[in-house]
Design a protein around this motif. Structure first.
Motif, PDB file in Angstrom:
ATOM      1  N   VAL A  24       0.852  -1.197   0.000  1.00 34.27           N
ATOM      2  CA  VAL A  24       0.000   0.000   0.000  1.00 34.27           C
ATOM      3  C   VAL A  24       0.889   1.249   0.000  1.00 34.27           C
ATOM      4  O   VAL A  24       1.914   1.305   0.683  1.00 34.27           O
ATOM      5  CB  VAL A  24      -0.937  -0.007   1.235  1.00 34.27           C
ATOM      6  CG1 VAL A  24      -1.678   1.321   1.373  1.00 34.27           C
ATOM      7  CG2 VAL A  24      -1.928  -1.158   1.136  1.00 34.27           C
ATOM      8  N   TRP A  25       0.472   2.235  -0.779  1.00 29.29           N
ATOM      9  CA  TRP A  25       1.221   3.484  -0.859  1.00 29.29           C
ATOM     10  C   TRP A  25       1.269   4.172   0.493  1.00 29.29           C
ATOM     11  O   TRP A  25       0.313   4.096   1.273  1.00 29.29           O
ATOM     12  CB  TRP A  25       0.553   4.449  -1.838  1.00 29.29           C
ATOM     13  CG  TRP A  25       0.445   3.979  -3.253  1.00 29.29           C
ATOM     14  CD1 TRP A  25       1.095   2.935  -3.846  1.00 29.29           C
ATOM     15  CD2 TRP A  25      -0.382   4.549  -4.262  1.00 29.29           C
ATOM     16  NE1 TRP A  25       0.713   2.827  -5.155  1.00 29.29           N
ATOM     17  CE2 TRP A  25      -0.191   3.801  -5.441  1.00 29.29           C
ATOM     18  CE3 TRP A  25      -1.278   5.611  -4.282  1.00 29.29           C
ATOM     19  CZ2 TRP A  25      -0.850   4.098  -6.630  1.00 29.29           C
ATOM     20  CZ3 TRP A  25      -1.941   5.900  -5.455  1.00 29.29           C
ATOM     21  CH2 TRP A  25      -1.723   5.158  -6.617  1.00 29.29           C
ATOM     22  N   SER A  26       2.340   4.908   0.737  1.00 28.10           N
ATOM     23  CA  SER A  26       2.413   5.789   1.903  1.00 28.10           C
ATOM     24  C   SER A  26       1.722   7.105   1.531  1.00 28.10           C
ATOM     25  O   SER A  26       1.528   7.402   0.342  1.00 28.10           O
ATOM     26  CB  SER A  26       3.867   6.059   2.282  1.00 28.10           C
ATOM     27  OG  SER A  26       4.470   6.917   1.309  1.00 28.10           O
ATOM     28  N   PRO A  27       1.369   7.932   2.525  1.00 23.93           N
ATOM     29  CA  PRO A  27       0.759   9.230   2.188  1.00 23.93           C
ATOM     30  C   PRO A  27       1.645  10.085   1.277  1.00 23.93           C
ATOM     31  O   PRO A  27       1.151  10.714   0.341  1.00 23.93           O
ATOM     32  CB  PRO A  27       0.542   9.885   3.551  1.00 23.93           C
ATOM     33  CG  PRO A  27       0.360   8.726   4.496  1.00 23.93           C
ATOM     34  CD  PRO A  27       1.317   7.673   3.976  1.00 23.93           C
ATOM     35  N   GLY A  28       2.959  10.088   1.525  1.00 26.99           N
ATOM     36  CA  GLY A  28       3.867  10.866   0.685  1.00 26.99           C
ATOM     37  C   GLY A  28       3.933  10.346  -0.735  1.00 26.99           C
ATOM     38  O   GLY A  28       3.978  11.123  -1.696  1.00 26.99           O
ATOM     39  N   GLU A  29       3.945   9.007  -0.882  1.00 30.34           N
ATOM     40  CA  GLU A  29       3.952   8.422  -2.218  1.00 30.34           C
ATOM     41  C   GLU A  29       2.663   8.752  -2.955  1.00 30.34           C
ATOM     42  O   GLU A  29       2.694   9.088  -4.147  1.00 30.34           O
ATOM     43  CB  GLU A  29       4.123   6.909  -2.120  1.00 30.34           C
ATOM     44  CG  GLU A  29       5.504   6.482  -1.664  1.00 30.34           C
ATOM     45  CD  GLU A  29       5.576   5.015  -1.291  1.00 30.34           C
ATOM     46  OE1 GLU A  29       6.689   4.461  -1.375  1.00 30.34           O
ATOM     47  OE2 GLU A  29       4.538   4.421  -0.929  1.00 30.34           O
ATOM     48  N   ALA A  30       1.544   8.667  -2.261  1.00 31.28           N
ATOM     49  CA  ALA A  30       0.262   8.999  -2.893  1.00 31.28           C
ATOM     50  C   ALA A  30       0.250  10.451  -3.373  1.00 31.28           C
ATOM     51  O   ALA A  30      -0.232  10.745  -4.474  1.00 31.28           O
ATOM     52  CB  ALA A  30      -0.893   8.740  -1.923  1.00 31.28           C
ATOM     53  N   ALA A  31       0.805  11.353  -2.566  1.00 30.87           N
ATOM     54  CA  ALA A  31       0.870  12.771  -2.958  1.00 30.87           C
ATOM     55  C   ALA A  31       1.763  12.945  -4.187  1.00 30.87           C
ATOM     56  O   ALA A  31       1.423  13.697  -5.107  1.00 30.87           O
ATOM     57  CB  ALA A  31       1.373  13.614  -1.796  1.00 30.87           C
ATOM     58  N   ASP A  32       2.900  12.243  -4.211  1.00 31.57           N
ATOM     59  CA  ASP A  32       3.791  12.333  -5.373  1.00 31.57           C
ATOM     60  C   ASP A  32       3.116  11.783  -6.622  1.00 31.57           C
ATOM     61  O   ASP A  32       3.222  12.364  -7.708  1.00 31.57           O
ATOM     62  CB  ASP A  32       5.094  11.572  -5.105  1.00 31.57           C
ATOM     63  CG  ASP A  32       6.031  12.325  -4.172  1.00 31.57           C
ATOM     64  OD1 ASP A  32       5.805  13.520  -3.906  1.00 31.57           O
ATOM     65  OD2 ASP A  32       7.008  11.694  -3.706  1.00 31.57           O
ATOM     66  N   ILE A  33       2.426  10.666  -6.487  1.00 31.65           N
ATOM     67  CA  ILE A  33       1.738  10.072  -7.636  1.00 31.65           C
ATOM     68  C   ILE A  33       0.658  11.013  -8.147  1.00 31.65           C
ATOM     69  O   ILE A  33       0.551  11.262  -9.353  1.00 31.65           O
ATOM     70  CB  ILE A  33       1.176   8.685  -7.268  1.00 31.65           C
ATOM     71  CG1 ILE A  33       2.330   7.698  -7.084  1.00 31.65           C
ATOM     72  CG2 ILE A  33       0.193   8.194  -8.336  1.00 31.65           C
ATOM     73  CD1 ILE A  33       1.947   6.408  -6.423  1.00 31.65           C
ATOM     74  N   ALA A  34      -0.127  11.568  -7.236  1.00 31.63           N
ATOM     75  CA  ALA A  34      -1.200  12.489  -7.635  1.00 31.63           C
ATOM     76  C   ALA A  34      -0.643  13.697  -8.388  1.00 31.63           C
ATOM     77  O   ALA A  34      -1.267  14.194  -9.325  1.00 31.63           O
ATOM     78  CB  ALA A  34      -1.987  12.943  -6.408  1.00 31.63           C
ATOM     79  N   ALA A  35       0.553  14.141  -7.974  1.00 30.61           N
ATOM     80  CA  ALA A  35       1.175  15.307  -8.615  1.00 30.61           C
ATOM     81  C   ALA A  35       1.998  14.930  -9.845  1.00 30.61           C
ATOM     82  O   ALA A  35       2.516  15.812 -10.532  1.00 30.61           O
ATOM     83  CB  ALA A  35       2.065  16.024  -7.601  1.00 30.61           C
ATOM     84  N   GLY A  36       2.138  13.621 -10.117  1.00 31.33           N
ATOM     85  CA  GLY A  36       2.931  13.183 -11.261  1.00 31.33           C
ATOM     86  C   GLY A  36       4.431  13.236 -11.015  1.00 31.33           C
ATOM     87  O   GLY A  36       5.217  13.180 -11.962  1.00 31.33           O
TER      88      GLY A  36
END
Length: 172
Positions: A24-36
């Protein structure tokens, strides 16, 4: 006689297969993915547009959130649930899943292996699985067939085929 809806079991935050780790993604990874944004351990083509879409489904620290598909130390794509399970019309807990890999990782059986691993964990949790796929996406249709998606529920509002994988019959 009780008419209680069965509650799903626990889904682990990490699922291991022979060659892959689904985490499962971490919150920071999810933010990076959302921002590309990319990270060094991610394949050069990750995140893909579909991964960015999956970031809208992210719930911090939830096992029902998107996961990385990791081989060795490299993230090759994502897989995960579209939220927590909910009861289907027959009362069985059910969840929709999605998956995708960077083009270079396709054709090696990684998608089938990742989906089989996630589905096995969902079986243990007592959750039935469905997936929506474009009718002309032969590769994804083959992956779903390999992983036991045998039921066709018609199509969704976007014209995608809705496939379902029945829960295995419990041994008596």
């Amino acid at each position: 006689m009780s008419s209680a809806v069965p509650q799903p079991g626990v889904l682990p935050l990490e699922v291991r297969t022979e060659r892959l780790l689904l985490v499962v993604w971490s919150p920071g990874e999810a933010a990076d993915i959302a921002a590309g944004r990319r990270r060094p351990e991610w394949h050069a083509d990750y995140p893909r547009p579909d991964d960015r879409d999956a970031a809208t489904l992210y719930e911090p620290h939830s096992p029902w959130s998107p996961r990385h598909v990791v081989r060795g130390r490299t993230v090759l794509g994502s897989i995960g649930c579209f939220g927590a399970p909910s009861p289907a019309d027959d009362g069985v807990p059910e969840v929709e899943v999605g998956f995708g890999l960077v083009p270079e990782a396709r054709g090696w059986g990684f998608a089938s292996e990742a989906l089989a691993g996630l589905v096995a964990a969902l079986d243990v949790a007592g959750v039935r699985v469905r997936a929506a796929v474009e009718p002309d996406d032969r590769a994804s249709l083959r992956v779903l067939a390999r992983c036991g998606f045998t039921g066709l529920r018609g199509s969704d509002e976007d014209g995608r085929l809705v496939m379902v994988r029945p829960l295995p019959v419990a041994a008596s």
